[in-house]
Design an enzyme around this catalytic site. Structure first.
Site, PDB file in Angstrom:
ATOM      1  N   ARG A  97      49.715  22.590  23.769  1.00 31.59           N
ATOM      2  CA  ARG A  97      49.389  22.854  25.164  1.00 31.59           C
ATOM      3  C   ARG A  97      49.010  24.311  25.405  1.00 31.59           C
ATOM      4  O   ARG A  97      48.049  24.604  26.122  1.00 31.59           O
ATOM      5  CB  ARG A  97      50.560  22.439  26.061  1.00 31.59           C
ATOM      6  CG  ARG A  97      50.353  22.653  27.556  1.00 31.59           C
ATOM      7  CD  ARG A  97      48.983  22.227  28.059  1.00 31.59           C
ATOM      8  NE  ARG A  97      48.591  20.903  27.634  1.00 31.59           N
ATOM      9  CZ  ARG A  97      47.346  20.466  27.585  1.00 31.59           C
ATOM     10  NH1 ARG A  97      46.340  21.280  27.908  1.00 31.59           N
ATOM     11  NH2 ARG A  97      47.065  19.241  27.189  1.00 31.59           N
ATOM     12  N   LYS A 132      38.880  40.815  38.533  1.00 26.74           N
ATOM     13  CA  LYS A 132      39.472  39.618  39.138  1.00 26.74           C
ATOM     14  C   LYS A 132      39.803  38.602  38.041  1.00 26.74           C
ATOM     15  O   LYS A 132      39.248  37.510  37.955  1.00 26.74           O
ATOM     16  CB  LYS A 132      38.527  39.023  40.172  1.00 26.74           C
ATOM     17  CG  LYS A 132      38.332  39.946  41.375  1.00 26.74           C
ATOM     18  CD  LYS A 132      37.376  39.369  42.393  1.00 26.74           C
ATOM     19  CE  LYS A 132      37.202  40.314  43.577  1.00 26.74           C
ATOM     20  NZ  LYS A 132      36.228  39.824  44.574  1.00 26.74           N
ATOM     21  N   LYS A 164      36.141  53.026  46.143  1.00 27.83           N
ATOM     22  CA  LYS A 164      35.844  51.893  47.023  1.00 27.83           C
ATOM     23  C   LYS A 164      36.008  52.303  48.482  1.00 27.83           C
ATOM     24  O   LYS A 164      36.370  53.440  48.791  1.00 27.83           O
ATOM     25  CB  LYS A 164      36.760  50.721  46.660  1.00 27.83           C
ATOM     26  CG  LYS A 164      36.549  50.235  45.223  1.00 27.83           C
ATOM     27  CD  LYS A 164      37.585  49.206  44.820  1.00 27.83           C
ATOM     28  CE  LYS A 164      37.383  47.892  45.514  1.00 27.83           C
ATOM     29  NZ  LYS A 164      36.130  47.226  45.076  1.00 27.83           N
ATOM     30  N   GLU A 194      31.189  52.741  45.805  1.00 27.57           N
ATOM     31  CA  GLU A 194      30.806  51.516  46.515  1.00 27.57           C
ATOM     32  C   GLU A 194      30.124  51.895  47.829  1.00 27.57           C
ATOM     33  O   GLU A 194      30.647  52.707  48.596  1.00 27.57           O
ATOM     34  CB  GLU A 194      32.075  50.700  46.782  1.00 27.57           C
ATOM     35  CG  GLU A 194      31.889  49.370  47.437  1.00 27.57           C
ATOM     36  CD  GLU A 194      33.219  48.670  47.620  1.00 27.57           C
ATOM     37  OE1 GLU A 194      33.810  48.764  48.731  1.00 27.57           O
ATOM     38  OE2 GLU A 194      33.691  48.034  46.662  1.00 27.57           O
ATOM     39  N   ASP A 215      27.504  46.886  47.853  1.00 24.23           N
ATOM     40  CA  ASP A 215      28.553  45.893  48.073  1.00 24.23           C
ATOM     41  C   ASP A 215      28.222  44.986  49.257  1.00 24.23           C
ATOM     42  O   ASP A 215      27.935  45.458  50.357  1.00 24.23           O
ATOM     43  CB  ASP A 215      29.891  46.597  48.322  1.00 24.23           C
ATOM     44  CG  ASP A 215      31.053  45.626  48.381  1.00 24.23           C
ATOM     45  OD1 ASP A 215      31.118  44.724  47.529  1.00 24.23           O
ATOM     46  OD2 ASP A 215      31.900  45.767  49.284  1.00 24.23           O
TER      47      ASP A 215
END
Length: 282
Positions: A97, A132, A164, A194, A215
């Site tokens: 598994r 992510k 950012k 960004e 962005d």
């Protein structure tokens, strides 16, 4: 992949799943039996995870014999044999598994990365992943993206400066943020900013950044913003871009398009383990 790190990861995954023992296998088998599995793809895709298969079964049975029929990055068809493993029956059952979960996910990422990269063939634009990723699986997921033909963005907060919107708001502007970042980082570390509009792009250019990200901009907006950026600065598009709309960005002119969907919501490639035989020691 780093083999030492991979082995430590697999050990942790097996400990999580097995705990003190495999209650089912220990109840059914003495531990002396040996058997064989064949791993078979149940759909078309791009395979990734050869090291997982080889290292995973060998961790639970050092005498395991793993024969791989596909290498990372290979296109595989439904029904294709990926690997044949001969080992202790209990080891096969305990490893199954964890190994399948990882290989299916990595193959799904490789498959989706290949689909995304194919859209930009013949252009200068390259597809790359993002941060992510699944916590604990970043090394594996970014490796899978590369196997599919995508590039890697930064691995973490430690290997690149990416300013950012929240950084900009806290610092009070792009120029101030970039100046301080460049002073702190030195000449060896690239700085990315960004941006979301013409004013921010122009400010980033004057600040001397290395990379400008557009962005959450439309393909049309990006085409206009790219014109403001000199060739010495790398450009990137990101934000809300999925495979469904990716072809709309084919001619927008950026160097990179980063896609969170390559890892954060990918569909695993369906792979199964089929028993070949079991032998009992006498």
């Amino acid at each position: 992949m780093n083999s030492l790190k991979l082995n430590e990861m697999l050990k942790a995954f097996f400990i999580e799943d097995i705990g003190e023992r495999d209650a089912t296998s220990s109840a059914l088998f003495s531990g002396t039996e040996r058997g064989s599995f064949t791993l078979i793809s149940k759909e078309n895709g791009i395979f990734c995870g050869a090291d997982i298969i080889a290292a995973g079964f060998s961790l639970l049975d050092p005498e395991a014999n793993v024969t791989l029929h596909a290498k990372d990055g290979d296109a595989i068809a439904r029904g294709a044999i990926i690997a044949v493993i001969e080992a202790k029956t209990t080891a096969l059952l305990m490893a199954e598994r964890v190994v399948l979960n990882l290989v299916q996910r990595m193959s799904g990422i490789a498959t989706q990365s290949r689909q995304a990269a194919a859209i930009f063939e013949g252009t200068k634009t390259k597809v790359c992943d993002t941060r992510k990723t699944t916590p604990g699986l970043r090394m594996l997921e970014k490796y899978a993206a590369r196997c599919g033909g995508a590039s890697n963005h930064r691995y973490g907060l430690y290997d690149g400066i990416m300013i950012k919107d929240n950084h900009i708001d806290f610092m009070g502007g792009i120029s101030k943020a970039v100046a301080q970042a460049k002073t702190a980082a030195g000449h060896m570390v690239k700085v990315e900013v960004e941006t979301t509009n013409k004013q921010q792009v122009e400010e980033a250019v004057l600040a001397g950044v290395d990379i400008i990200m557009f962005d959450n901009c439309t393909p049309g907006e990006i085409k206009e913003l790219v014109k403001l950026v000199p060739d010495t600065i790398v450009t990137e598009a990101s934000g809300g871009i999925t495979l469904d709309c990716l072809d709309e960005y084919r001619d927008c002119g950026v160097d990179y398009i980063s896609l969170g969907c390559l890892t954060h919501s990918v569909q695993a490639l369906d792979i199964s383990a089929k028993v070949n035989y079991m032998e009992v020691s006498r």
